[in-house]
Design a protein around this motif. Structure first.
Motif, PDB file in Angstrom:
ATOM      1  N   TRP B 146      -3.185  -3.483 -10.081  1.00  0.00           N
ATOM      2  CA  TRP B 146      -4.264  -4.146  -9.197  1.00  0.00           C
ATOM      3  C   TRP B 146      -3.936  -5.307  -9.594  1.00  0.00           C
ATOM      4  CZ3 TRP B 146      -5.982  -1.044  -5.938  1.00  0.00           C
ATOM      5  CH2 TRP B 146      -5.723   0.254  -6.668  1.00  0.00           C
ATOM      6  N   ALA B 149      -1.791  -5.857  -6.667  1.00  0.00           N
ATOM      7  CA  ALA B 149      -2.546  -5.608  -4.967  1.00  0.00           C
ATOM      8  C   ALA B 149      -3.305  -6.478  -4.718  1.00  0.00           C
ATOM      9  CB  ALA B 149      -3.234  -4.047  -5.724  1.00  0.00           C
ATOM     10  N   THR B 150      -3.996  -7.150  -5.220  1.00  0.00           N
ATOM     11  CA  THR B 150      -5.042  -7.867  -5.003  1.00  0.00           C
ATOM     12  C   THR B 150      -4.416  -9.351  -4.974  1.00  0.00           C
ATOM     13  OG1 THR B 150      -6.510  -7.683  -7.517  1.00  0.00           O
ATOM     14  CG2 THR B 150      -7.239  -6.305  -5.435  1.00  0.00           C
ATOM     15  N   ASP B 203      -6.538  -4.229   4.394  1.00  0.00           N
ATOM     16  CA  ASP B 203      -5.297  -3.573   3.564  1.00  0.00           C
ATOM     17  C   ASP B 203      -5.386  -3.620   2.617  1.00  0.00           C
ATOM     18  OD1 ASP B 203      -3.764  -4.724   5.750  1.00  0.00           O
ATOM     19  OD2 ASP B 203      -3.215  -6.134   5.265  1.00  0.00           O
ATOM     20  N   LEU B 204      -5.910  -3.877   1.779  1.00  0.00           N
ATOM     21  CA  LEU B 204      -6.357  -3.370   0.045  1.00  0.00           C
ATOM     22  C   LEU B 204      -7.462  -2.594   0.089  1.00  0.00           C
ATOM     23  CD1 LEU B 204      -6.477  -4.084  -2.781  1.00  0.00           C
ATOM     24  CD2 LEU B 204      -8.886  -5.639  -3.028  1.00  0.00           C
ATOM     25  N   LEU B 206      -7.222   0.018   2.748  1.00  0.00           N
ATOM     26  CA  LEU B 206      -6.614   0.748   3.120  1.00  0.00           C
ATOM     27  C   LEU B 206      -5.555   1.242   1.607  1.00  0.00           C
ATOM     28  CD1 LEU B 206      -5.927  -0.238   6.548  1.00  0.00           C
ATOM     29  CD2 LEU B 206      -6.691   1.557   5.540  1.00  0.00           C
ATOM     30  N   LYS B 207      -5.105   0.433   1.567  1.00  0.00           N
ATOM     31  CA  LYS B 207      -4.737   0.810  -0.172  1.00  0.00           C
ATOM     32  C   LYS B 207      -4.459   1.867  -1.359  1.00  0.00           C
ATOM     33  CE  LYS B 207      -1.918  -1.256  -4.242  1.00  0.00           C
ATOM     34  NZ  LYS B 207      -0.557   0.093  -3.960  1.00  0.00           N
ATOM     35  N   ILE B 208      -5.833   1.386  -1.423  1.00  0.00           N
ATOM     36  CA  ILE B 208      -6.665   2.353  -2.399  1.00  0.00           C
ATOM     37  C   ILE B 208      -7.170   3.381  -1.692  1.00  0.00           C
ATOM     38  CG2 ILE B 208      -8.625   2.690  -3.356  1.00  0.00           C
ATOM     39  CD1 ILE B 208      -9.274  -0.847  -3.378  1.00  0.00           C
ATOM     40  N   ARG B 209      -7.079   3.917  -0.297  1.00  0.00           N
ATOM     41  CA  ARG B 209      -7.183   4.846  -0.077  1.00  0.00           C
ATOM     42  C   ARG B 209      -5.530   5.722  -0.353  1.00  0.00           C
ATOM     43  NH1 ARG B 209      -7.963   6.426   6.174  1.00  0.00           N
ATOM     44  NH2 ARG B 209      -6.660   5.277   6.055  1.00  0.00           N
ATOM     45  N   ALA B 210      -4.600   5.061  -0.361  1.00  0.00           N
ATOM     46  CA  ALA B 210      -3.526   5.742   0.210  1.00  0.00           C
ATOM     47  C   ALA B 210      -3.340   6.336  -1.737  1.00  0.00           C
ATOM     48  CB  ALA B 210      -2.527   4.238   0.453  1.00  0.00           C
ATOM     49  N   ASP B 211      -3.745   5.373  -2.285  1.00  0.00           N
ATOM     50  CA  ASP B 211      -3.357   5.197  -3.665  1.00  0.00           C
ATOM     51  C   ASP B 211      -4.454   6.507  -3.859  1.00  0.00           C
ATOM     52  OD1 ASP B 211      -1.911   3.805  -3.925  1.00  0.00           O
ATOM     53  OD2 ASP B 211      -3.050   2.852  -6.063  1.00  0.00           O
TER      54      ASP B 211
END
Lengths: 426, 280, 302
Positions: B146, B149-150, B203-204, B206-211
């Motif tokens: 994380w 990611a951040t 972007d972050l 959307l990435k969390i949603r994708a995860d």
């Protein structure tokens, strides 16, 4: 030189205030008159000296403030102290371990070492609650009392020995920590402070008044001293004593030295457990609790359990220390467990720098060791103690070592300066 | 689009005589980014506080379905269990970090429950036994994931309070994600961010949603809301006034009038109304 | 019945004294958010100034004049003590960490106790009854319920003092500044209120009230020593917390409650455990009302 004139004027005003403050107390003295009525005596010289000293002290303070050009920034100083801690701590430990072995050392110094280490241990125990978890506890002496009286009563009524009682005292004190911790879970800040203070007083008052069990104000006598694998330190030197077993002459310093190493071991145990816990989820949760309770809750940390474990573990070490105190003194009474004890231990923690193990140890040496060396000034001792507390706080509000070392790091751990660290609201 | 993850039914919250939320019902779907918008004082944060267990609702229920068909009532859980059992994580409007602890420590505190379970009631870990070492290693790995990611990996050993504002916001999100939630509630994550940071935030999220984590979001920045939300709920005076896709909301008369402030006691929130209009 | 009435009278008298001290705690807490641990010792200093003044004036003036002089001089000296304590021990720590002023205050408390002990001796000091007599409220089968002149005087003086104090806080510009600083010190400073000065006045007023309580205590019990400040201070602080710290009516209410609990517990249960009763009731009340009886119960802002 207008500045000088200002300073002189300021100092004289302070002198005037000092005259009014000290007038009734130093200038006059209540005496018992001939007929039993009160009379008054005057002490103009004493008053004049006090006022004069105030003027001079104020003037010098102002002078110092004017001429102080560069100040070592507090952060830099703190970092330097923390860095030197790497060398100070081991050095201190070596000195502590070897102190009783110095040939010809006076027994009273070993005894003073025992006293200081008792407070180091109490300070480290309270540090868990105040320094790590950020919960203000003004009644820590309660657990010290629980430990001491548990041992005293168990030995008095059931002939338990010190070594049998030591773990029991810790468990009982921890149980009391949880029991007293429950009602205060929701309280914050000063509400927490007064209730913990009240609990400390309740325990002392119950001990004082429950005469049939505790002997009340007269205390409990003849608490057994600890034994070394069953051998006593009896001065008779008969069978079953240490001196007889090792074929040496009985000497009071043998027992003192034995007590010294017991409390050293107990204190080191406290330190070791605390340092290990700090690097663990529980210790981190305590520190997180100090930083932000609400965030902790949002992360699924059970606040109740986290607070209670801090109270319980802090209390447990207080209980161990109490048990040791009872065996060392062989006599305990409620007088040893007054609020002033709680205040002293709390002062050691704050003065050391809440959260810092080394700082607490240094503070205990200063706060307990120095007054003990002032024995000659017996009646002024507490007066000096009070002045010292105020002065040290004003000069170093965050204590000797106020920085924090991270419990875990990816790269090289960086020291965290005190202005980032919260001290909790509980 | 998945099944329903969060079901809020007839939620009411009163403080004394003030009704902050009034019989509110809405759903959030699994895998969606659901946004809750509304003028200041509409009761958005109160709804969040009810969902995340900081307030006990006066009436109504909040249920979460960890797997399709299963259902757990969040309003019956004690506060700390919302994150642990309910697996709902949150951030705060005024950032709440552990300022004196390092970034990495913040992320490890978030994994407290898993780590604590590996310590054998603390005793084994103090003695250096048991599986704690492995558990801590795994926790640091998750933290690193994380942090990457951040974009905070370089600051891992710095105290959280020393980070700039935008990084603190990201850290708070990273910390919430370390609790391994199924639903992440964000209270105005874009507040105070500059356009570039705001884009990175999109972007972050959307990435969390994708995860695989669903999101519930309170936001004033319509740029963020319109761009990334799958579903928007509009509150005003504690009531739901609209519920639909970004496109539907944009054209909703009630929403526009709420934002322009037809209520007598309502302060017109002009900048938001403008962005709303601009987004059209 | 008669016995209960007597305990009620005693409890109210004691409660008034606690209430006066508690007001000082609660004011200081309200305005700078710290426990002024030395406040109880200012009360003790007040009692000592009172005894010194009364001794000096014995035979010089009439008794009422002597008492009035003791009250005024004691209030004046204690106001100066309060002012100086704040300047020396608390002001340098303003805006610092929360525990620092607390320790500083504990140090100040120890300092004051030992200062009086070393300068005036550790012995108990007693004065003869200043105002003897009173009148009988009730006579039940030989049990006489006494209301002494002293008790009436204490209640009257306390009420007058509290009246003046309430007027200052609610009606004067100083009171307005005090309330403003209490609400938001930064904002008050921005609006041109001299916060340092306001805080100084708070200490001055609070200490003067404690001094009045000290003289009352001296006249009521007739015996004082350097240690009375600790117990009275803790009780008064308990009263302030019980009433809800920061609330002025709460402080008086808390003081009265504690006085009554003590009187009735001593009368009907055991004297030995009266303090245990007070502290237990405090703990129980706070368990259910974590901010006291009249305290502001602000909702946890998330």
């Amino acid at each position: 030189m207008k500045h000088l004139a200002d300073n002189i004027k300021d100092s004289l005003i302070v002198g005037g205030v000092a005259f009014l403050l000290f007038g009734p107390f130093l200038g006059l003295q209540l005496t018992n008159g001939t007929s039993g009525n009160l009379g008054l005596a005057t002490r103009p010289m004493l008053l004049a000296i006090a006022v004069g000293l105030s003027i001079v002290a104020r003037f010098l303070l102002l002078l110092w403030q004017d001429h102080r050009t560069t100040r070592v920034p507090a952060v830099k100083l703190a970092a330097a102290v923390a860095k030197s801690g790497k060398y100070v701590a081991p050095a201190l430990l070596i000195v502590t371990i070897t102190l009783p072995l110095i040939p010809g050392i006076d027994n009273s110094y070993i005894d003073l070492g025992v006293l200081i280490m008792t407070y180091v241990m109490l300070g480290w125990g309270l540090n868990i609650v105040v320094g790590l978890a950020g919960l203000l506890d003004l009644g820590y002496v309660a657990f010290y009392a629980v430990g001491a009286y548990s041992f005293a009563l168990l030995s008095h009524y059931f002939n338990f020995t010190f070594w049998e009682c030591l773990p029991l005292c810790g468990i009982l004190a921890a149980a009391w920590g949880i029991f007293l911790g429950f009602p205060v879970l929701r309280l914050r800040g000063d509400y927490l402070a007064i209730v913990t203070l009240a609990f400390g007083e309740i325990i002392r008052l119950v001990i004082t008044n429950w005469v049939s069990l505790t002997g009340g104000p007269n205390g409990i006598y003849d608490i057994p001293h600890p034994t070394l694998f069953g051998l006593t330190f009896d001065m008779s030197g008969g069978p079953g004593t240490v001196s007889n077993f090792f074929h040496v002459d009985p000497d009071p310093s043998q027992r003192t030295t034995f007590l010294y190493y017991i409390i050293l071991a107990l204190a080191l145990l406290t330190n070791w457990v605390t340092l290990r816990l700090r690097r663990q989820p529980l210790g981190r949760a305590w520190e997180a609790l100090r930083e932000d309770e609400i965030a902790c809750r949002s992360l699924g940390i059970n606040l109740r359990n986290t607070k209670l474990t801090a109270f319980a573990i802090g209390a447990m070490f207080g209980g161990f220390a109490g048990c040791f105190f009872a065996t060392r003194q062989a006599f305990i009474s409620p007088d040893s467990f007054t609020f002033i004890e709680s205040a002293t231990v709390l002062a050691i923690v704050v003065l050391g720098g809440a959260g810092s193990q080394l700082g607490v140890a240094l503070a205990a040496v200063v706060m307990i060791g120095v007054p003990a060396l002032l024995q000659d000034l017996q009646i002024y001792r507490m007066l000096i103690f009070g002045i010292a507390l105020v002065t040290i706080m004003v000069v170093r509000p965050r204590g000797f070592i106020s920085t924090r070392t991270p419990s875990v790091s990816l790269g090289k751990a960086k020291i965290i300066s005190s202005d980032m660290i919260s001290e909790g609201h509980g | 689009m998945g099944d329903t993850l969060l079901t809020v039914t007839e939620l009411t919250m009163r403080f004394g005589g003030l009704t902050a939320v009034n019989a509110l019902s809405f759903n959030a779907k699994r895998g969606d980014i659901t946004a809750v918008i509304g003028p200041n004082g509409a009761g958005k944060t109160t709804v969040f506080n009810c969902i995340t267990g900081f307030y006990k609702p006066t009436s109504g229920s909040i249920a979460i379905a960890h797997t399709p068909g299963a259902s757990m009532l969040l309003n019956k859980l004690p506060g700390h269990a919302i994150a642990k059992k309910g697996r709902v994580a949150r951030t705060f409007q005024n950032i709440r970090l552990f300022g004196g602890m390092t970034v990495l420590e913040n992320l490890l505190v978030a994994q407290h429950n898993e780590l604590q379970a590996a310590t054998g009631f603390g005793v084994l870990a103090i003695l250096g036994l048991g599986k704690y070492r492995a558990a801590e290693k795994a926790a640091i790995e998750r933290a690193k994931y994380w942090l990457a990611a951040t974009n905070l990996i370089d600051r891992a050993d710095d105290p959280a309070a020393s980070l700039p504002y935008g990084a603190q916001r990201r850290l708070e999100i990273a910390r919430a994600m370390c609790t391994d939630p199924v639903l992440l509630c964000l209270d105005e994550p874009a507040a105070g961010l500059n356009p570039r940071e705001s884009q990175a935030l999109n972007d972050l999220l959307l990435k969390i949603r994708a995860d695989g984590c669903s999101l519930l979001l309170i936001e004033h920045d319509m740029g963020v809301v319109m761009k990334i939300s799958d579903h928007i709920i509009v509150l005003d005076h504690g009531k739901k006034i609209a519920d639909g896709t970004p496109l539907e909301i944009r054209n909703d008369i009630a929403v526009i009038s709420a934002y322009l402030g037809e209520g007598d006691d309502d302060d017109p929130d002009a900048p938001i109304a403008e962005t709303l209009a601009a987004a059209e | 019945m008669a016995y209960a009435l007597q305990q009620l009278v005693n409890g109210i008298t004691l409660g008034m004294i606690y209430g006066l001290i508690a007001v000082g705690y609660t004011m200081v807490y309200g305005i700078i958010g710290m426990i002024n641990f030395a406040h109880g010792d200012v009360f003790m200093v007040g009692a000592f100034v009172g005894i010194i003044v009364l001794t000096a004036l014995t035979g010089v003036t009439s008794v009422p004049m002597g008492i009035l002089a003791a009250l005024l001089l004691s209030a004046g000296v204690c106001a100066l003590y309060g002012f100086s304590i704040e300047r020396v021990a608390y002001r340098p720590l303003r805006g610092s960490f929360r525990l620092a002023p607390l320790i500083s205050a504990i140090g100040m408390s120890i300092l004051l106790e030992n200062y009086v002990q070393t300068s005036q001796g550790a012995l108990e000091r007693a004065i003869p009854v200043a105002v003897p007599g009173g009148f009988v409220l009730m006579n039940e089968n030989g049990f006489v319920v006494q209301l002494s002149w002293m008790q009436i005087a204490i209640v009257v003086v306390t009420l007058v003092t509290l009246g003046i104090f309430t007027y200052i806080v609610t009606k004067t510009p100083l009171g307005r500044s005090m309330r403003a600083v209490e609400q938001d010190a930064k904002m008050a400073a921005l609006l041109g209120i001299d916060t340092n000065r306001t805080i100084s006045y708070t200490f001055i007023i609070g200490s003067a009230l404690a001094a009045v309580a000290g003289v009352m205590f001296l006249l009521y019990y007739g015996v004082i020593d350097f240690y009375i400040g600790f117990n009275a201070g803790i009780k008064a602080f308990t009263a302030a917390v019980l009433g809800g710290i920061g609330s002025l009516p709460g402080a008086v209410l808390g003081g009265l409650l504690i006085g009554l609990i003590e009187a009735f517990w001593s009368g009907y249960a055991t004297v030995a455990y009266k303090d245990v009763a007070v502290y237990s009731i405090l703990a129980i009340v706070l368990m259910f009302m974590p901010t006291g009886l009249l305290g502001r119960n602000d909702i946890e802002k998330v």
